[in-house]
Design a protein around this motif. Structure first.
Motif: not given
Length: 350
Positions: A41-52
């Motif tokens: 699950p910890y890769y989902a917030p990483l993806g959100a940060l990448v797209a910001m």
């Protein structure tokens, strides 16, 4: 202090708040993913940060490029696992391939994710790289989608006001440069105030900064639902920018010419004393014209333009009646030519 204040500027705080919101939502959704993906699950917030990103179009581009890089990196790792076991030699070869693939013109910011994803699959995937690869890519995709959605729906940023104010500020700076040079021509030479003579690089940097802000304003409009609420003629901004860049070039030229005339006596340039007053008036009137754009209406600006034209023409009349010594280059003629070009650029943009 300047760096600290910029770090906490309103735009940066808004971006940080949206990144925090997107990361929280992504982490909330992550355990709901199917199969083995729920274990990462910890890769989902990483993806959100990448797209910001600070504009919607950039957020979409950055997020999709990151996913493309991840897919390529995971593909490299899968090939490595199937062809040969991880070893210093094979890892080095595949990391080299990852860096080469990062040079693809369409991959953009995803280039760094190719070797990173490949290494993570090899190091973290362990004995079950397929499940990890699936979970890693899916969770990152979920996070990227959440990041793009938050940036699109929650106060999608428009940077139009910054572009408009930067154009006005550049006009003011350029106008001040001209009026300062006009004042110097009326002082006893060498003039006491000489700070204007060293501003050429500052003027160029100011013009570059305005170009960056206008491009940012243009980018912030793309895929932005708020653009219809705040319409702006960005093409006009680009026309004004190009005109001001030409004006900046001519003012730099005037600055260099007058600096040489005043402080470099070994050069065969001169401004005859009878012409210094009319030339100063022409410089001042043109500078006042540029500074009038921020607070004067169209009629007042037209009056300022006519005043500047009259001052330049009066200086031309003063130069027409004088006689010069052979071997002397009259710097006033070069300055007048630049002023004519400045007025033409102002008329073409407005």
């Amino acid at each position: 202090m300047a760096g600290l204040s910029s770090a906490f500027a309103a735009q940066r705080l808004q971006l940080a708040a949206k990144a925090a919101l997107a990361a929280g939502i992504a982490f909330f959704i992550a355990p709901l993913m199917p199969s083995a993906a729920a274990n990462y699950p910890y890769y989902a917030p990483l993806g959100a940060l990448v797209a910001m990103y600070h504009n919607v179009a950039g957020s979409m581009r950055q997020g999709l490029q990151a996913l493309a890089g991840l897919a390529l990196g995971i593909g490299l790792a899968v090939v490595l696992v199937n062809l040969a076991g991880p070893s210093p030699l094979t890892v080095a070869i595949f990391m080299g391939l990852g860096v080469l693939l990062g040079g693809l013109p369409w991959i953009g910011s995803g280039s760094d994710w190719i070797p990173t994803a490949a290494l993570l699959v090899l190091l973290v995937g362990g004995s079950n790289p397929d499940d990890f690869s699936f979970g890693y890519l899916l969770q990152m995709g979920v996070g990227v989608g959440v990041g793009i959605a938050v940036n699109f729906l929650v106060f999608p940023p428009l940077h139009l006001s910054a572009a408009a104010s930067s154009l006005d500020e550049l006009r003011r700076v350029l106008g001040t440069q001209l009026t300062d040079m006009g004042a110097a021509l009326k002082e006893e030479w060498p003039p006491k105030h000489e700070d204007w003579s060293s501003r050429s690089d500052e003027l160029a940097e100011a013009a570059r900064s305005v170009r960056h802000l206008v491009k940012e304003a243009d980018a912030s409009r793309r895929a932005n639902p708020r653009r219809k609420l705040y319409p702006r003629d960005i093409d006009r901004d680009y026309r004004n920018l190009r005109g001001l860049e030409r004006v900046t070039f001519h003012i730099q030229d005037i600055t260099d010419v007058l600096s040489d005339v005043i402080w470099k006596g070994d050069l065969p340039y001169s401004v005859p004393l009878p012409e210094s007053g009319p030339l100063a008036n022409a410089l001042t009137a043109t500078g006042d014209l540029l500074r009038s754009f921020s607070d004067a209406d169209g009629e007042a600006q037209e009056g300022q333009l006519e005043t500047a034209k009259a001052a330049v023409e009066a200086c031309m009349a003063a130069t027409a009646v004088r006689q010069t010594d052979r071997g002397i280059v009259l710097a006033s003629e070069s300055v007048l030519l630049s002023l004519h070009r400045i007025l033409r650029a102002v008329r073409e943009t407005g």
